[in-house]
Scaffold this motif. Structure first.
Motif, mmCIF file in Angstrom:
data_model
loop_
_atom_site.group_PDB
_atom_site.id
_atom_site.type_symbol
_atom_site.label_atom_id
_atom_site.label_comp_id
_atom_site.label_asym_id
_atom_site.label_seq_id
_atom_site.Cartn_x
_atom_site.Cartn_y
_atom_site.Cartn_z
ATOM 1 N N ALA A 169 33.291 46.824 43.480
ATOM 2 C CA ALA A 169 34.222 45.752 43.135
ATOM 3 C C ALA A 169 35.165 45.530 44.308
ATOM 4 C CB ALA A 169 35.021 46.095 41.883
ATOM 5 N N TYR A 170 35.691 44.316 44.384
ATOM 6 C CA TYR A 170 36.659 43.971 45.414
ATOM 7 C C TYR A 170 37.940 43.504 44.730
ATOM 8 C CZ TYR A 170 38.619 41.788 49.625
ATOM 9 O OH TYR A 170 39.425 41.447 50.691
ATOM 10 N N VAL A 171 39.069 44.042 45.169
ATOM 11 C CA VAL A 171 40.368 43.681 44.614
ATOM 12 C C VAL A 171 41.176 42.967 45.692
ATOM 13 C CG1 VAL A 171 42.520 44.529 43.625
ATOM 14 C CG2 VAL A 171 40.350 45.619 43.008
ATOM 15 N N GLY A 172 41.573 41.733 45.411
ATOM 16 C CA GLY A 172 42.350 40.953 46.368
ATOM 17 C C GLY A 172 43.303 40.025 45.659
ATOM 18 N N ASP A 173 43.949 39.154 46.428
ATOM 19 C CA ASP A 173 44.999 38.306 45.863
ATOM 20 C C ASP A 173 44.834 36.834 46.151
ATOM 21 O OD1 ASP A 173 47.248 37.469 48.244
ATOM 22 O OD2 ASP A 173 45.779 39.004 48.728
ATOM 23 N N SER A 174 43.876 36.471 47.005
ATOM 24 C CA SER A 174 43.900 35.128 47.562
ATOM 25 C C SER A 174 42.607 34.350 47.347
ATOM 26 C CB SER A 174 44.172 35.206 49.071
ATOM 27 O OG SER A 174 43.041 35.749 49.736
ATOM 28 N N ASP A 175 42.682 33.070 47.708
ATOM 29 C CA ASP A 175 41.511 32.200 47.697
ATOM 30 C C ASP A 175 40.430 32.759 48.629
ATOM 31 O OD1 ASP A 175 44.161 30.960 47.422
ATOM 32 O OD2 ASP A 175 43.092 29.109 46.983
ATOM 33 N N VAL A 176 40.849 33.261 49.791
ATOM 34 C CA VAL A 176 39.901 33.838 50.747
ATOM 35 C C VAL A 176 39.195 35.045 50.135
ATOM 36 C CG1 VAL A 176 39.698 35.023 52.971
ATOM 37 C CG2 VAL A 176 41.124 32.989 52.775
ATOM 38 N N ASP A 177 39.953 35.889 49.447
ATOM 39 C CA ASP A 177 39.352 37.075 48.827
ATOM 40 C C ASP A 177 38.351 36.691 47.741
ATOM 41 O OD1 ASP A 177 40.852 38.845 50.398
ATOM 42 O OD2 ASP A 177 42.541 38.730 49.019
ATOM 43 N N ALA A 178 38.709 35.703 46.935
ATOM 44 C CA ALA A 178 37.807 35.257 45.876
ATOM 45 C C ALA A 178 36.513 34.703 46.462
ATOM 46 C CB ALA A 178 38.490 34.200 45.016
ATOM 47 N N GLU A 179 36.627 33.923 47.532
ATOM 48 C CA GLU A 179 35.440 33.357 48.178
ATOM 49 C C GLU A 179 34.597 34.447 48.824
ATOM 50 O OE1 GLU A 179 32.682 30.509 49.651
ATOM 51 O OE2 GLU A 179 34.093 30.573 47.973
ATOM 52 N N THR A 180 35.250 35.437 49.410
ATOM 53 C CA THR A 180 34.519 36.555 50.019
ATOM 54 C C THR A 180 33.701 37.300 48.982
ATOM 55 O OG1 THR A 180 36.278 36.803 51.665
ATOM 56 C CG2 THR A 180 34.750 38.638 51.420
ATOM 57 N N ALA A 181 34.315 37.602 47.845
ATOM 58 C CA ALA A 181 33.603 38.300 46.776
ATOM 59 C C ALA A 181 32.437 37.469 46.259
ATOM 60 C CB ALA A 181 34.565 38.628 45.641
ATOM 61 N N ARG A 182 32.651 36.153 46.150
ATOM 62 C CA ARG A 182 31.580 35.280 45.674
ATOM 63 C C ARG A 182 30.391 35.309 46.635
ATOM 64 N NH1 ARG A 182 29.240 30.684 46.424
ATOM 65 N NH2 ARG A 182 30.528 30.155 48.240
ATOM 66 N N ARG A 183 30.682 35.212 47.935
ATOM 67 C CA ARG A 183 29.595 35.204 48.922
ATOM 68 C C ARG A 183 28.891 36.558 48.994
ATOM 69 N NH1 ARG A 183 31.690 31.762 54.235
ATOM 70 N NH2 ARG A 183 32.666 30.043 53.072
ATOM 71 N N ALA A 184 29.657 37.625 48.775
ATOM 72 C CA ALA A 184 29.069 38.964 48.812
ATOM 73 C C ALA A 184 28.382 39.332 47.500
ATOM 74 C CB ALA A 184 30.145 40.000 49.127
ATOM 75 N N GLU A 185 28.608 38.514 46.477
ATOM 76 C CA GLU A 185 28.020 38.715 45.149
ATOM 77 C C GLU A 185 28.454 40.049 44.537
ATOM 78 O OE1 GLU A 185 23.796 38.155 45.868
ATOM 79 O OE2 GLU A 185 24.002 35.998 45.499
ATOM 80 N N VAL A 186 29.776 40.271 44.552
ATOM 81 C CA VAL A 186 30.343 41.469 43.935
ATOM 82 C C VAL A 186 31.448 41.060 42.968
ATOM 83 C CG1 VAL A 186 29.835 42.869 45.982
ATOM 84 C CG2 VAL A 186 32.104 41.856 45.717
#
Length: 213
Positions: A161-178
């Motif tokens: 899992a990835y824990v973040g706070d931002s639009d960039v973090d959400a997009e990163t998780a989406r692209r990484a499929e996690v």
């Protein structure tokens, strides 16, 4: 157990005031007026080069080529001299990390901040020992939201899992499929619903139970 990667700025630490002070010191040297905290906070997320570019443009200064490179190098020197100034841990972070480690989880950092200052900050707040790996914005050729950094930070985990706070973090998780956990009190621009996190929290005390669940 799970392997969990954390963003740093706006997630574990409130660093925007210190970043603002550093970028304003560079702008002052260039004869520009200071930027507001809200402006600088809005520029955080895509790495220091993009932060400098946005700050220069907002100040009406040249923001490409040699001018951008020089300002970026200067910011590295100014901020790198004291990356912990005007920076605090968000409430509950240390307790949450304690609980997650006690549950047996493996923790890492995935941040667009350069790895050196990121490690200095973790050490300053005595939380460096919680993390098995720090992947910074200068660790790989690409940066978030490209997924390679997150793949590296989560490598070796069967459940991640990835824990973040931002639009960039959400997009990163989406692209990484996690799976993505959103700390709602950070530096995001979009609404919580627009970021579509798998789980969300406003208080770090709630995070260990969310992970366990």
């Amino acid at each position: 157990m799970m392997r969990i990667a954390f963003d740093l700025d706006g997630t574990l630490i409130h660093s925007a005031p210190g970043i603002r002070s550093a970028i304003n010191a560079v702008l002052e040297e260039l004869g520009a007026e200071a930027l507001s905290l809200a402006q600088v906070t809005g520029f955080i997320g895509n790495g220091t080069l993009k932060l400098v570019e946005r700050s220069l443009r907002a100040s009406g200064l040249a923001a490409e080529g040699a001018a951008l490179e020089a300002a970026h190098e200067r910011l590295g020197a100014v901020y790198g001299a004291d990356p912990t100034r005007e920076t605090t841990l968000f409430p509950g972070v240390r307790g949450a990390l304690d609980s997650l480690k006690a549950q047996g989880h493996s923790l890492t950092i995935c941040t667009n901040k350069p790895a050196g200052p990121a490690r200095d900050i973790l050490k300053h707040f005595a939380i460096d020992g919680y993390f098995d790996l720090v992947v910074g914005g200068d660790s790989l050729p690409t940066r978030k939201p490209e997924p390679e950094m997150l793949h590296k930070a989560l490598c070796g985990g069967d459940t991640v899992a990835y824990v973040g706070d931002s639009d960039v973090d959400a997009e990163t998780a989406r692209r990484a499929e996690v799976r993505f956990g959103l700390f709602t009190e950070g530096y995001r621009h979009a609404s919580v619903d627009a970021l579509a996190p798998d789980f969300r929290f406003s208080d770090f005390a709630a995070l260990p139970a969310l992970v366990a669940g």
